[in-house]
Design a protein around this motif. Sequence first.
Motif, PDB file in Angstrom:
ATOM      1  N   ALA A 131       8.298 -10.678  -3.412  1.00  0.00           N
ATOM      2  CA  ALA A 131       7.390  -9.534  -3.571  1.00  0.00           C
ATOM      3  C   ALA A 131       5.951 -10.027  -3.577  1.00  0.00           C
ATOM      4  O   ALA A 131       5.091  -9.480  -2.875  1.00  0.00           O
ATOM      5  N   ILE A 132       5.689 -11.077  -4.330  1.00  0.00           N
ATOM      6  CA  ILE A 132       4.317 -11.597  -4.426  1.00  0.00           C
ATOM      7  C   ILE A 132       3.820 -12.054  -3.042  1.00  0.00           C
ATOM      8  O   ILE A 132       2.664 -11.863  -2.693  1.00  0.00           O
ATOM      9  N   LYS A 133       4.734 -12.613  -2.257  1.00  0.00           N
ATOM     10  CA  LYS A 133       4.347 -13.084  -0.912  1.00  0.00           C
ATOM     11  C   LYS A 133       3.801 -11.962  -0.030  1.00  0.00           C
ATOM     12  O   LYS A 133       2.950 -12.191   0.811  1.00  0.00           O
ATOM     13  N   ILE A 134       4.317 -10.746  -0.191  1.00  0.00           N
ATOM     14  CA  ILE A 134       3.840  -9.659   0.698  1.00  0.00           C
ATOM     15  C   ILE A 134       2.734  -8.818   0.070  1.00  0.00           C
ATOM     16  O   ILE A 134       2.166  -7.939   0.727  1.00  0.00           O
ATOM     17  N   ILE A 135       2.448  -9.062  -1.218  1.00  0.00           N
ATOM     18  CA  ILE A 135       1.437  -8.228  -1.884  1.00  0.00           C
ATOM     19  C   ILE A 135       0.034  -8.605  -1.422  1.00  0.00           C
ATOM     20  O   ILE A 135      -0.356  -9.773  -1.471  1.00  0.00           O
ATOM     21  N   LYS A 136      -0.693  -7.601  -0.949  1.00  0.00           N
ATOM     22  CA  LYS A 136      -2.109  -7.724  -0.586  1.00  0.00           C
ATOM     23  C   LYS A 136      -2.652  -6.305  -0.475  1.00  0.00           C
ATOM     24  O   LYS A 136      -1.854  -5.348  -0.447  1.00  0.00           O
ATOM     25  N   PRO A 137      -3.963  -6.132  -0.410  1.00  0.00           N
ATOM     26  CA  PRO A 137      -4.461  -4.770  -0.243  1.00  0.00           C
ATOM     27  C   PRO A 137      -3.834  -4.150   1.005  1.00  0.00           C
ATOM     28  O   PRO A 137      -3.814  -4.773   2.061  1.00  0.00           O
ATOM     29  N   GLY A 138      -3.275  -2.972   0.861  1.00  0.00           N
ATOM     30  CA  GLY A 138      -2.655  -2.293   1.997  1.00  0.00           C
ATOM     31  C   GLY A 138      -1.136  -2.291   1.950  1.00  0.00           C
ATOM     32  O   GLY A 138      -0.497  -1.444   2.573  1.00  0.00           O
ATOM     33  N   THR A 139      -0.530  -3.261   1.238  1.00  0.00           N
ATOM     34  CA  THR A 139       0.930  -3.248   1.086  1.00  0.00           C
ATOM     35  C   THR A 139       1.318  -1.964   0.349  1.00  0.00           C
ATOM     36  O   THR A 139       0.664  -1.589  -0.623  1.00  0.00           O
ATOM     37  N   LEU A 141       3.840   0.419  -2.017  1.00  0.00           N
ATOM     38  CA  LEU A 141       4.757   0.189  -3.133  1.00  0.00           C
ATOM     39  C   LEU A 141       6.204   0.182  -2.645  1.00  0.00           C
ATOM     40  O   LEU A 141       7.029  -0.600  -3.115  1.00  0.00           O
ATOM     41  N   GLY A 142       6.496   1.049  -1.669  1.00  0.00           N
ATOM     42  CA  GLY A 142       7.842   1.087  -1.099  1.00  0.00           C
ATOM     43  C   GLY A 142       8.216  -0.242  -0.446  1.00  0.00           C
ATOM     44  O   GLY A 142       9.362  -0.695  -0.559  1.00  0.00           O
ATOM     45  N   GLU A 143       7.239  -0.881   0.221  1.00  0.00           N
ATOM     46  CA  GLU A 143       7.513  -2.186   0.853  1.00  0.00           C
ATOM     47  C   GLU A 143       7.849  -3.242  -0.200  1.00  0.00           C
ATOM     48  O   GLU A 143       8.733  -4.083  -0.002  1.00  0.00           O
ATOM     49  N   ILE A 144       7.141  -3.190  -1.315  1.00  0.00           N
ATOM     50  CA  ILE A 144       7.414  -4.148  -2.396  1.00  0.00           C
ATOM     51  C   ILE A 144       8.842  -3.919  -2.918  1.00  0.00           C
ATOM     52  O   ILE A 144       9.632  -4.862  -3.065  1.00  0.00           O
ATOM     53  N   GLY A 145       9.172  -2.645  -3.158  1.00  0.00           N
ATOM     54  CA  GLY A 145      10.517  -2.315  -3.634  1.00  0.00           C
ATOM     55  C   GLY A 145      11.597  -2.762  -2.661  1.00  0.00           C
ATOM     56  O   GLY A 145      12.656  -3.258  -3.057  1.00  0.00           O
ATOM     57  N   LYS A 146      11.302  -2.600  -1.374  1.00  0.00           N
ATOM     58  CA  LYS A 146      12.281  -2.963  -0.334  1.00  0.00           C
ATOM     59  C   LYS A 146      12.583  -4.456  -0.370  1.00  0.00           C
ATOM     60  O   LYS A 146      13.745  -4.877  -0.305  1.00  0.00           O
ATOM     61  N   VAL A 147      11.533  -5.275  -0.493  1.00  0.00           N
ATOM     62  CA  VAL A 147      11.718  -6.731  -0.533  1.00  0.00           C
ATOM     63  C   VAL A 147      12.525  -7.128  -1.779  1.00  0.00           C
ATOM     64  O   VAL A 147      13.426  -7.974  -1.721  1.00  0.00           O
ATOM     65  N   ILE A 148      12.219  -6.499  -2.894  1.00  0.00           N
ATOM     66  CA  ILE A 148      12.958  -6.796  -4.135  1.00  0.00           C
ATOM     67  C   ILE A 148      14.433  -6.425  -3.960  1.00  0.00           C
ATOM     68  O   ILE A 148      15.338  -7.220  -4.239  1.00  0.00           O
ATOM     69  N   SER A 178       3.575   2.821 -10.597  1.00  0.00           N
ATOM     70  CA  SER A 178       4.900   2.333 -10.918  1.00  0.00           C
ATOM     71  C   SER A 178       5.396   1.534  -9.709  1.00  0.00           C
ATOM     72  O   SER A 178       5.388   2.041  -8.590  1.00  0.00           O
ATOM     73  N   ILE A 179       5.780   0.266  -9.940  1.00  0.00           N
ATOM     74  CA  ILE A 179       6.178  -0.614  -8.819  1.00  0.00           C
ATOM     75  C   ILE A 179       7.708  -0.637  -8.747  1.00  0.00           C
ATOM     76  O   ILE A 179       8.359  -1.223  -9.610  1.00  0.00           O
ATOM     77  N   PRO A 180       8.280  -0.008  -7.729  1.00  0.00           N
ATOM     78  CA  PRO A 180       9.743   0.161  -7.704  1.00  0.00           C
ATOM     79  C   PRO A 180      10.491  -1.156  -7.454  1.00  0.00           C
ATOM     80  O   PRO A 180       9.960  -2.075  -6.835  1.00  0.00           O
ATOM     81  N   ASN A 181      11.729  -1.198  -7.927  1.00  0.00           N
ATOM     82  CA  ASN A 181      12.606  -2.336  -7.653  1.00  0.00           C
ATOM     83  C   ASN A 181      13.581  -2.046  -6.522  1.00  0.00           C
ATOM     84  O   ASN A 181      14.564  -2.740  -6.325  1.00  0.00           O
ATOM     85  N   PHE A 182      13.304  -0.977  -5.766  1.00  0.00           N
ATOM     86  CA  PHE A 182      14.095  -0.636  -4.582  1.00  0.00           C
ATOM     87  C   PHE A 182      13.182   0.149  -3.638  1.00  0.00           C
ATOM     88  O   PHE A 182      12.083   0.552  -4.035  1.00  0.00           O
ATOM     89  N   GLU A 187       4.455   5.512  -0.391  1.00  0.00           N
ATOM     90  CA  GLU A 187       3.446   5.049   0.574  1.00  0.00           C
ATOM     91  C   GLU A 187       2.134   4.642  -0.087  1.00  0.00           C
ATOM     92  O   GLU A 187       1.179   4.280   0.595  1.00  0.00           O
ATOM     93  N   THR A 188       2.082   4.748  -1.418  1.00  0.00           N
ATOM     94  CA  THR A 188       0.870   4.353  -2.135  1.00  0.00           C
ATOM     95  C   THR A 188       0.554   2.893  -1.819  1.00  0.00           C
ATOM     96  O   THR A 188       1.442   2.048  -1.816  1.00  0.00           O
ATOM     97  N   LYS A 189      -0.710   2.627  -1.545  1.00  0.00           N
ATOM     98  CA  LYS A 189      -1.081   1.266  -1.148  1.00  0.00           C
ATOM     99  C   LYS A 189      -1.676   0.464  -2.303  1.00  0.00           C
ATOM    100  O   LYS A 189      -2.376   1.019  -3.153  1.00  0.00           O
ATOM    101  N   ILE A 190      -1.407  -0.826  -2.290  1.00  0.00           N
ATOM    102  CA  ILE A 190      -2.081  -1.761  -3.193  1.00  0.00           C
ATOM    103  C   ILE A 190      -3.560  -1.812  -2.796  1.00  0.00           C
ATOM    104  O   ILE A 190      -3.881  -1.859  -1.609  1.00  0.00           O
ATOM    105  N   GLU A 191      -4.424  -1.772  -3.823  1.00  0.00           N
ATOM    106  CA  GLU A 191      -5.873  -1.761  -3.557  1.00  0.00           C
ATOM    107  C   GLU A 191      -6.578  -2.843  -4.357  1.00  0.00           C
ATOM    108  O   GLU A 191      -6.074  -3.284  -5.385  1.00  0.00           O
ATOM    109  N   LYS A 192      -7.768  -3.199  -3.884  1.00  0.00           N
ATOM    110  CA  LYS A 192      -8.623  -4.117  -4.642  1.00  0.00           C
ATOM    111  C   LYS A 192      -8.859  -3.554  -6.037  1.00  0.00           C
ATOM    112  O   LYS A 192      -9.034  -2.345  -6.198  1.00  0.00           O
TER     113      LYS A 192
END
Length: 306
Positions: A131-139, A141-148, A178-182, A187-192
């Motif tokens: 998850a940390i590997k893909i986290i950057k501005p623009g990632t 939340l769904g993408e983070i959950g998907k990787v997890i 809220s950062i999902p585990n699935f 579509e909410t994006k990680i921001e600075k």
Amino acid sequence: MDKEDAQTQFGTTSSGIEKLKKAGRITAEVREYGKNLIVKDALMVEVLDKIEEKIIELGGKPAFPAQISCNHIAAHYCPDEEDKIVFSDQLVCLDVGVHVDGFIGDTAVTVDLSGKYNDLIKAAEEALDNAIKIIKPGTTLGEIGKVIQETIQGYNFAPVKNLSGHGLGQYEVHTKPSIPNFDNHDETKIEKGMVFAVEPFASTGAGIVQDSGTATVFELTNKKPVRNMITRQVLKEIESYDNLPFTTRWLTRKLGAKAKFALREMRQLGMLHEHPPLADKDKGMISQAEHSILIDDDGNVVVLTQ
Ligand code: CO
């Protein structure tokens, strides 16, 4: 509470960022210290006391009571002062939170005293790393959950779907996002400027947790006037925790067994939010890994609790 370093919704002032980084460093050090205390025959209450003493010694305060949730319990287990429970061959999730003037570090690690759950621990840790590997501005939340989810399922375990990572605000352990585990397709994006914890849980069972047993972790959410002398004393003590979660043991340590009567009264008055232990619905074994992360103003991903 001192809010001079108050955060904007997702940003922090520079002195706030220094405090956040300090909280993160202390949280990481205490996690490693606590991990080494979790050994067979150690008294759980003593381990938690030592962890919380270490937090103070290093210049922080607990952002919530340190927790040692065992086996099918995922979170919120905190023994009372008089519980003489010792570690045996459990799988233990240690969750530690530290704040410096309200700026919070939140981290967790799993210790396997049974020798049987190495892969389950690896699944949660790898999910966090991926998850940390893909986290950057623009990632998203769904993408983070998907990787997890994919990492944990790759080990043939289930991600715990109804527990999630969370934003960290000043004096607020759980804020947006809220950062999902699935993969929930958020579509909410990680921001600075965002500060948040990512915390995958892996389960050999359902991957759904539910309330289990009596709460020993509480938050004061609805202050009301109380007349009873003891309850007033307890309320005063609770107010010194700056609206952050606390545990029964802190109160009985300071004010004696009578604190439990006061707690009961406050529960009946609806003043407290309760956090009972959360157990896997099918009694699956559970592992957890967690780091706190800051996205700085330049868009760099700073893992605060490494
Ligand atoms: Co957390």
